[in-house]
Design an enzyme around this catalytic site. Structure first.
Site, mmCIF file in Angstrom:
data_model
loop_
_atom_site.group_PDB
_atom_site.id
_atom_site.type_symbol
_atom_site.label_atom_id
_atom_site.label_comp_id
_atom_site.label_asym_id
_atom_site.label_seq_id
_atom_site.Cartn_x
_atom_site.Cartn_y
_atom_site.Cartn_z
ATOM 1 N N LYS A 271 0.833 -1.215 0.000
ATOM 2 C CA LYS A 271 0.000 0.000 0.000
ATOM 3 C C LYS A 271 0.860 1.255 0.000
ATOM 4 O O LYS A 271 0.593 2.214 -0.737
ATOM 5 C CB LYS A 271 -0.908 -0.003 1.230
ATOM 6 C CG LYS A 271 -1.604 1.318 1.511
ATOM 7 C CD LYS A 271 -2.413 1.256 2.799
ATOM 8 C CE LYS A 271 -1.728 1.876 3.969
ATOM 9 N NZ LYS A 271 -1.817 3.342 4.017
ATOM 10 N N ASN A 272 1.905 1.249 0.825
ATOM 11 C CA ASN A 272 2.729 2.442 0.961
ATOM 12 C C ASN A 272 3.695 2.634 -0.197
ATOM 13 O O ASN A 272 4.358 3.666 -0.280
ATOM 14 C CB ASN A 272 3.483 2.400 2.294
ATOM 15 C CG ASN A 272 2.549 2.594 3.471
ATOM 16 O OD1 ASN A 272 1.544 3.298 3.368
ATOM 17 N ND2 ASN A 272 2.855 1.965 4.588
ATOM 18 N N ARG B 288 -4.151 10.153 4.264
ATOM 19 C CA ARG B 288 -2.926 10.910 4.472
ATOM 20 C C ARG B 288 -2.177 11.119 3.152
ATOM 21 O O ARG B 288 -1.484 12.119 2.949
ATOM 22 C CB ARG B 288 -2.052 10.132 5.459
ATOM 23 C CG ARG B 288 -0.677 10.695 5.715
ATOM 24 C CD ARG B 288 -0.734 11.875 6.619
ATOM 25 N NE ARG B 288 0.578 12.395 6.963
ATOM 26 C CZ ARG B 288 0.767 13.477 7.704
ATOM 27 N NH1 ARG B 288 -0.262 14.123 8.183
ATOM 28 N NH2 ARG B 288 1.979 13.909 7.974
ATOM 29 N N ASP C 270 -5.038 8.163 9.337
ATOM 30 C CA ASP C 270 -5.192 7.613 10.677
ATOM 31 C C ASP C 270 -4.900 8.652 11.756
ATOM 32 O O ASP C 270 -3.981 9.456 11.633
ATOM 33 C CB ASP C 270 -4.223 6.443 10.877
ATOM 34 C CG ASP C 270 -4.639 5.219 10.086
ATOM 35 O OD1 ASP C 270 -5.828 5.111 9.761
ATOM 36 O OD2 ASP C 270 -3.774 4.383 9.791
ATOM 37 N N ASP D 252 4.743 0.404 11.953
ATOM 38 C CA ASP D 252 3.433 -0.116 11.548
ATOM 39 C C ASP D 252 3.175 -1.534 12.040
ATOM 40 O O ASP D 252 2.046 -2.030 11.908
ATOM 41 C CB ASP D 252 3.295 -0.066 10.023
ATOM 42 C CG ASP D 252 2.900 1.317 9.527
ATOM 43 O OD1 ASP D 252 2.571 2.184 10.358
ATOM 44 O OD2 ASP D 252 2.914 1.533 8.293
ATOM 45 N N MET E 116 7.181 6.665 17.789
ATOM 46 C CA MET E 116 6.838 7.674 16.785
ATOM 47 C C MET E 116 5.513 8.387 17.033
ATOM 48 O O MET E 116 5.407 9.594 16.851
ATOM 49 C CB MET E 116 6.833 7.041 15.389
ATOM 50 C CG MET E 116 8.215 6.585 14.943
ATOM 51 S SD MET E 116 8.200 5.881 13.282
ATOM 52 C CE MET E 116 7.659 7.284 12.312
#
Length: 430
Positions: free
Chosen positions: A24-25, A95, A119, A314, A336
């Site tokens: 996805k990223n 995002r 998110d 993640d 983070m």
């Protein structure tokens, strides 16, 4: 679109082979970067999830054509694009809308973006994007919307004040169009950043240092057409390792992209879960020790996230759920995001023995017998973690706001049911 709910009957062992979706990223910045070239681009292995669908809509809104020719194959042609005002409702969903800043600035010389959504896992700075664009010759105005303008982008020696993934991606795309050589220092080096760089190289860009924290871009590039395959999602692979562990099930994860899994495998080995490698497949056998490995001298161990190539942020939610089923005590340190750990209240309600020390640290003592419970998914990764907890728990769980899970995991209910899980989606897919 009606809200989505998962009804999960837990306590079932799984088995079989599953292949991870495309990253996805990787897909999101690559879809955005396809607007850089006026020639057609074909992307394969694109995850068909809500976030990619939303970004495709945004690409169409600026004049590009974007069509799904097969379930996971996307063709984009940005022959002519315009710096239109982007739909605030679409931008608020993801995002990744901020990733349109780089290519639209390069093609149109200006872009106005509503604040990006995504998110709610804590503060997510945009300052690094602004600083990078300004060093490349753009002006940035941030009021009720984000406005970027540049008569001409120029190469520069850019030091990012933090190794932000999306800021690195935006700066990388802008640098491809800039006149002269750009050095991106303290750059993120995650697999999805590497995937974007390799896509840009396939288009005709000249980029050095892919996979390091100093990326050198020689611009401006003459870009053409390409067909490019999105790499497998290493975060989904980590989620599936956790799934196999908590259900004590043998799973084969086919075409897992094992070259990017070293830190993930090391993190799970600290929890007593060892994976085998067979070619490009990852094998999670049953009969794992599931015993948390103490630090030298018998000290309580710690699993912490850090920038790549360390254990990814993640996967912290997945690791926390996995630790509830392991023998021993471990400190989980999420560095983070200050809101990402608050989902552990749901695990505590299910019977997990967890002490939330502060917004960034939790102590997990296992193993715990989890019981089915109602819960709400606050974000993509916590939602997937809750799904793992529900699948291994005794009894039935209800996961509300499962829309969040489907933003990042393609048809995950169907794919897990094929392994032996029992997940009912409401409403059912048409």
């Amino acid at each position: 679109m009606p809200p989505i709910q998962y009804i999960v009957e837990g306590g079932r062992r799984l088995s079989g082979t599953i292949e991870p979706s495309g990253n996805k990223n990787s897909a999101l910045p690559i879809i955005a970067a396809a607007l850089l070239t006026e020639h057609p681009v074909t992307l394969t292995n694109v995850p068909r999830i809500r976030d990619t669908e939303t970004l495709v809509e945004l690409c169409r809104s600026v004049g590009a054509t974007a069509e799904w020719t097969e379930r996971n194959t996307l063709q984009i042609h940005a022959r002519e694009i315009r710096a239109a005002d982007l739909d605030p409702a679409l931008c608020a969903r993801i995002r990744a809308s901020i990733l349109l800043a780089g290519p639209l600035l390069a093609r149109c010389g200006e872009v106005a973006l509503p604040p990006p959504g995504g998110d709610v896992i804590g503060r997510r700075r945009l300052d690094t994007h602004f600083l990078a664009f300004e060093q490349l010759g753009a002006t940035v105005t941030a009021t009720h919307r984000l406005e970027f303008r540049a008569t001409r982008l120029k190469g520069a020696d850019v030091f990012l004040d933090e190794p932000s993934v999306t800021a690195t991606e935006n700066a990388l795309v802008a640098a491809v169009a800039a006149r002269g050589t750009t050095y991106l220092r303290n750059a993120a080096s995650e697999p999805h950043v590497q995937d974007l760089a390799n896509f840009l190289i396939a288009l005709g860009a000249r980029i050095e240092g892919v996979g390091t924290n100093t990326i050198i871009v020689h611009g401006p590039a003459t870009l053409g057409s390409t067909t490019f395959a999105i790499q497998p999602d290493h975060i989904e692979v980590g989620s599936l390792i956790g799934l196999a562990a908590v259900t004590r099930s043998p799973l084969r994860i086919a075409r897992a992209g094992v070259e990017h899994l070293r830190s993930i495998r090391m993190g799970f080995e600290r929890l007593g879960i060892v994976c085998g490698i067979e070619g490009d497949d990852l094998v999670v056998p049953s009969g794992q020790t599931m015993k948390i490995q103490d630090d030298f001298g018998g000290h309580v161990p710690k699993l912490e996230d850090q920038p790549w190539p360390a254990f990814p942020a993640d996967l912290m939610s997945i690791a926390i759920v996995t630790a509830t089923q392991c023998d021993g005590v471990i400190l989980m340190h999420e560095k983070m995001f200050e809101s990402r750990m608050f989902f552990v209240d749901n695990l505590i309600a299910m019977g997990g023995r967890i002490v939330l020390c502060d917004p960034h640290r939790a102590i997990v003592a296992g193993p715990s017998r989890l019981r089915g419970a109602p819960m709400n998914s606050p974000d993509i990764r916590a939602g997937m973690a809750m799904l793992l907890a529900a699948v291994c728990a005794e009894g039935t769980s209800t996961i509300n706001n499962a829309d969040q899970i489907e933003r990042g995991y393609e048809r995950i209910d169907e794919r897990l049911n094929a392994l032996g899980a029992k997940i009912k989606r409401i409403p059912a897919r048409s």
